[in-house]
Design an enzyme around this catalytic site. Structure first.
Site, PDB file in Angstrom:
ATOM      1  N   ASP A 502     -36.193 -15.191  15.977  1.00 56.15           N
ATOM      2  CA  ASP A 502     -35.254 -14.777  17.011  1.00 56.15           C
ATOM      3  C   ASP A 502     -35.139 -13.255  16.969  1.00 56.15           C
ATOM      4  O   ASP A 502     -35.259 -12.650  15.901  1.00 56.15           O
ATOM      5  CB  ASP A 502     -33.897 -15.423  16.755  1.00 56.15           C
ATOM      6  CG  ASP A 502     -32.831 -14.908  17.703  1.00 56.15           C
ATOM      7  OD1 ASP A 502     -33.012 -15.043  18.923  1.00 56.15           O
ATOM      8  OD2 ASP A 502     -31.831 -14.352  17.215  1.00 56.15           O
ATOM      9  N   ASP A 700     -30.282 -16.552  13.328  1.00 58.19           N
ATOM     10  CA  ASP A 700     -28.972 -16.335  12.723  1.00 58.19           C
ATOM     11  C   ASP A 700     -27.809 -16.800  13.572  1.00 58.19           C
ATOM     12  O   ASP A 700     -26.661 -16.663  13.170  1.00 58.19           O
ATOM     13  CB  ASP A 700     -28.777 -14.848  12.405  1.00 58.19           C
ATOM     14  CG  ASP A 700     -28.594 -14.010  13.671  1.00 58.19           C
ATOM     15  OD1 ASP A 700     -29.035 -14.456  14.739  1.00 58.19           O
ATOM     16  OD2 ASP A 700     -28.008 -12.912  13.575  1.00 58.19           O
ATOM     17  N   ASP A 704     -29.562 -20.753  17.675  1.00 57.80           N
ATOM     18  CA  ASP A 704     -30.819 -20.952  16.949  1.00 57.80           C
ATOM     19  C   ASP A 704     -30.846 -22.270  16.176  1.00 57.80           C
ATOM     20  O   ASP A 704     -31.905 -22.684  15.701  1.00 57.80           O
ATOM     21  CB  ASP A 704     -31.047 -19.808  15.956  1.00 57.80           C
ATOM     22  CG  ASP A 704     -31.188 -18.471  16.649  1.00 57.80           C
ATOM     23  OD1 ASP A 704     -31.836 -18.427  17.706  1.00 57.80           O
ATOM     24  OD2 ASP A 704     -30.653 -17.468  16.138  1.00 57.80           O
TER      25      ASP A 704
END
Length: 812
Positions: A502, A700, A704
């Protein structure tokens, strides 16, 4: 659970174990704020007299949160006659002594014990695993813990050594030229002396082995203790009968002098050597929890709590509650997780981040339990206490990971399930061959070699190979800020070939900052920023916060907003100082009939630099644009290069537009997916898996979590949300991509260690069993004494343990 007459669940009397209907209980007592129900007044009296005795065996405190001291219902008792209980003070009717209040101070939770090799085995008290016979260990590691199993085995070892050494000395004297010791007594007298020396060694020192061996037969799970009990028991029983009633044995059992050979020395020495191996193993296993105990030792025992009047008092840590104001002085450890309310300091967070440089903490900054305050003092608000603190979560995660099973363990389990029966068959074949075609005395040779086969082939090294490496490896990872949730993630991570990352908060800082304010011709930059920040102050979007913070840094005074309206997916609008202000994308402009053409080229240029751009309109006219950037972490470029060098294909996934994503991806030379909605991130992971890739996902945020769960290995950045940490198989406490490199190296090192251990165990047995059976005797006249077999068996276990402990010093 069934319900009582008033719809409350049925309870258990902790003294007698009977089921009690709470509405019909004969007596009750308060324990740690929990009501305990009894079937009779007698049971209640016994509990009040010795609550610790029943708190550790009954179910009454399974859900109690902590250790406290309480006085149940104002009950009083006599110190000499604890069966006397009164509801108030007075004198004992039996002895006249003054009654004392009953005080309960006991563990608040039941201690559960589990097997390190078979975590599915859970018991309420210490004991042996019914599958493998190993000593059960407490599930929850404490900072200062004693191992009763180690203490007991150590006592048995010292006694066995003290009695077995004289027997060894007598046996060794046979090889001396004069052999004076052998002439002190006759052969029969020596047999009786050895009988008296060996009996306490075999029957008391070795008693746990016989108990575990018997249990292995009862549970139909043959293990190393089956073989030890079979080998030492047969040698001892034969020797005992040969000593006490030698006339029952035929002449074929006797040697050239007509005497029966006895084997008390091998039986006693084998017990002593196995005890030595057990003591060394238990000590080594206790070292695998050193990482957890080191973490637990970081937390102070008390905290300085402030009251509403400014008073300060030291209170036990388990009495700190959420919302308490705590003072932390220079050099002290921070007691719980929270936020700085007053003051300024620097905090050593190396226990989390691994970085030695202290972190500055101002009002509003987060602080973590166990970290060390620097030279400044501050007051903090407690936000997470007890089991909710980050340190407690770390300890829990490491402890659970150490008890988890790696897929490779199935290989060892499958081998062990066939191994012990195969060894017994090999011992029977060895016995038969020596008995029928061996030299005289045939029975003696058959017995000795069969015992040697049984002892040398004990599969303890095979069973220890995987769990020992897992326990040490996960502990080593915890010290480096790499938390492994389970052994499966640790094993698979070494096979990962694709890493999906990400962008926000993982590759970037995750803290957007105002980077550009570009007004149209004739508009003042500060005036434009003031209007935009005033409007965005009413928004909860992270980018809005970055704009407001940028305006405050320039000391701009913000105006009030009327008619604020947030248009989902497009932007915000409202009236500021009498002007209609709109901030958002081109879609919002089109809705307001504002032409964005004059801003689009410049906006695209900023996006190519990696910025997120918002268009600004004032009173229906394009007024300028605002750029917000989330800078790439300083450590990210180097980490990406090293991850690529390690053979990983790096892919970035983000919800940002393609231009911004492309700018970041080009800086890092990685693949990317842009405009990916949260629910679509898991689809990207699945697509890669369908192409045959072993995928790890690093993120995080809450968005996600689905992708982390879908990936073969989910990597949660510890700086992110708890949801991500729960979904990930690996958590990096610092949130630095270099932690992924450490985790990969840990995975490869641990799996290499496991393969080495399995190799040692398999090769050792492949060599040891034929030697013990006597394959060298026809050509070289060499036999393996059972004592040598016991020493070799213990050495194999110790070698596996020592090899696993090397992981503690692995450089990550």
């Amino acid at each position: 659970m069934s319900e009582g007459g008033d719809n409350r669940p049925m309870q258990h009397d902790p003294v007698c174990g009977m089921t009690v209907d709470p509405s019909k209980a004969a007596a009750t007592a308060q324990y740690q704020g929990v009501t305990v129900y009894f079937c009779s007044q007698d049971c209640a009296a016994q509990f009040r007299a010795a609550p610790e005795k029943y708190a550790q065996t009954g179910p009454l405190t399974a859900d109690s949160p902590r250790v406290v001291t309480v006085r149940p219902q104002g009950q009083y008792t006599c110190p000499m006659h604890p069966e006397i209980n009164k509801s108030g003070p007075g004198n004992c009717p039996k002895c006249g002594m003054a009654l004392e209040p009953i005080t309960i101070s006991a563990p608040a939770r039941l201690t559960e014990y589990t097997c390190p090799m078979h975590p599915q085995i859970v018991r309420a008290a210490p004991g042996a695993c019914p599958i493998c016979g190993m000593a059960l260990e407490p599930r929850d590691v404490t900072a200062h813990e004693t191992n009763p199993e180690l203490s007991d085995m150590t006592r048995r070892l010292w006694l066995s050594a003290g009695l077995a050494l004289p027997m060894l000395a007598v046996m060794a004297s046979e090889f001396l030229p004069a052999n004076q010791m052998q002439h002190l007594f006759s052969a029969r007298e020596w047999a009786w002396i050895e009988f008296f020396l060996a009996t306490p060694v075999v029957l008391w020192c070795g008693w746990p082995f016989f108990v575990r061996g018997w249990l292995s037969i009862v549970h139909r799970s043959l293990n190393m203790f089956t073989l030890i009990a079979l080998g030492t028991g047969s040698a001892y029983l034969y020797s005992a009968f040969a000593t006490m009633i030698p006339q029952i044995f035929p002449s074929s059992f006797r040697g050239s002098g007509g005497q029966l050979d006895v084997y008390f020395e091998p039986a006693a020495v084998i017990v002593a050597l196995v005890l030595l191996g057990q003591v060394m193993e238990l000590r080594a296993r206790s070292q695998t929890s050193s990482a957890i105990r080191a973490l637990l030792g970081l937390v102070p025992k008390t905290a300085k709590r402030l009251d509403d009047h400014g008073g300060e008092a030291d209170v036990p840590l388990d009495q700190v509650q959420v919302g308490d104001r705590l003072r932390v002085r220079p050099g002290e450890k921070i007691p719980v997780d929270g936020t700085v309310a007053e003051g300024h300091s620097s905090v050593d967070e190396s226990m989390i981040s691994g970085e030695p440089i202290p972190v500055e903490k101002d009002t509003g900054a987060k602080v973590t339990a166990g970290t060390v305050n620097g030279t400044g003092g501050f007051v903090m608000h407690a936000e997470r206490v007890g089991a909710d603190t980050l340190l407690s979560q770390i300890v829990k995660m490491v402890s659970e990971a150490q008890r988890s099973r790696a897929p490779i363990q199935r290989l060892a389990d499958q081998a062990s399930s066939y191994f012990v029966p195969a060894v017994i068959v090999a011992a029977v074949v060895t016995f038969a061959v020596w008995l029928f075609i061996g030299p005289q005395p045939r029975f003696a040779h058959a017995l000795v070699n069969a015992v040697a086969v049984v002892i040398v082939a004990c599969p303890c090294a095979l069973g220890l190979a995987t769990p020992m490496a897992i326990m040490v490896g996960t502990g080593r990872g915890a010290r480096a800020g790499v938390l492994i949730r389970n052994a499966e993630a640790l094993e698979i991570f070494g096979k990962v070939d694709t890493l999906i990352i990400d962008k926000t908060g993982t590759l970037t800082e995750g803290k957007p900052t105002l980077s550009a304010v570009i007004p149209q011709s004739g508009i003042d930059e500060s005036a434009l920023l003031q209007l935009v920040a005033s409007l965005e102050r009413s928004s909860e979007h992270p980018l809005a916060a970055a704009i407001v913070k940028g305006a405050e840094a320039k000391r701009l005074s913000l105006a009030d907003v009327t008619g604020f309206n947030s248009v989902t997916g497009k932007g915000v609008k409202g009236t500021v100082s009498g002007k209609l202000v709109a901030v958002g994308n081109a879609e919002l402009f089109r809705d307001l009939s504002v032409d964005p053409a004059s801003l689009l080229d410049r906006a695209e240029a900023l996006r190519r630099e990696g910025q997120t751009v918002m268009l600004v309109a004032v009173d229906g006219q394009a007024a300028g644009l605002v750029g917000v950037s989330d800078p790439i972490k300083e450590s990210t470029p180097d980490a990406i290069r090293e991850l690529k060098a390690a053979g990983l294909n790096i892919v970035m996934v983000t919800g940002d537009n393609a231009t911004t994503a492309k700018a970041v991806a080009e800086k890092l030379s990685i693949e990317f997916y842009a405009d990916v909605l949260p629910q679509k991130k898991a689809e990207v992971v699945k697509q890669r898996q369908q192409k045959g890739s072993v995928v790890a996902m690093a993120g995080d945020g809450v968005n996600d979590a689905p992708a982390l769960a879908q990936a073969d290995v989910g990597i949660a950045m510890g700086t992110g949300t708890d949801v991500a940490m729960e979904a990930g198989g690996i958590t990096l406490l610092k949130g630095d991509l270099r932690g992924i490199l450490r985790a990969r190296h840990l995975s490869k090192s641990t799996m290499r260690n496991i393969r080495e251990n399995l190799f040692f165990a398999f090769v050792y047995n492949a060599i040891g069993v034929p030697l013990a059976a006597g394959v060298l005797f026809p050509r070289f006249g060499l036999l393996m004494d059972p004592m040598i077999a016991a020493a070799a068996m213990s050495f194999s276990s110790v070698s596996v343990i020592a090899n696993a402990l090397r992981l503690r010093t692995t450089k990550l």
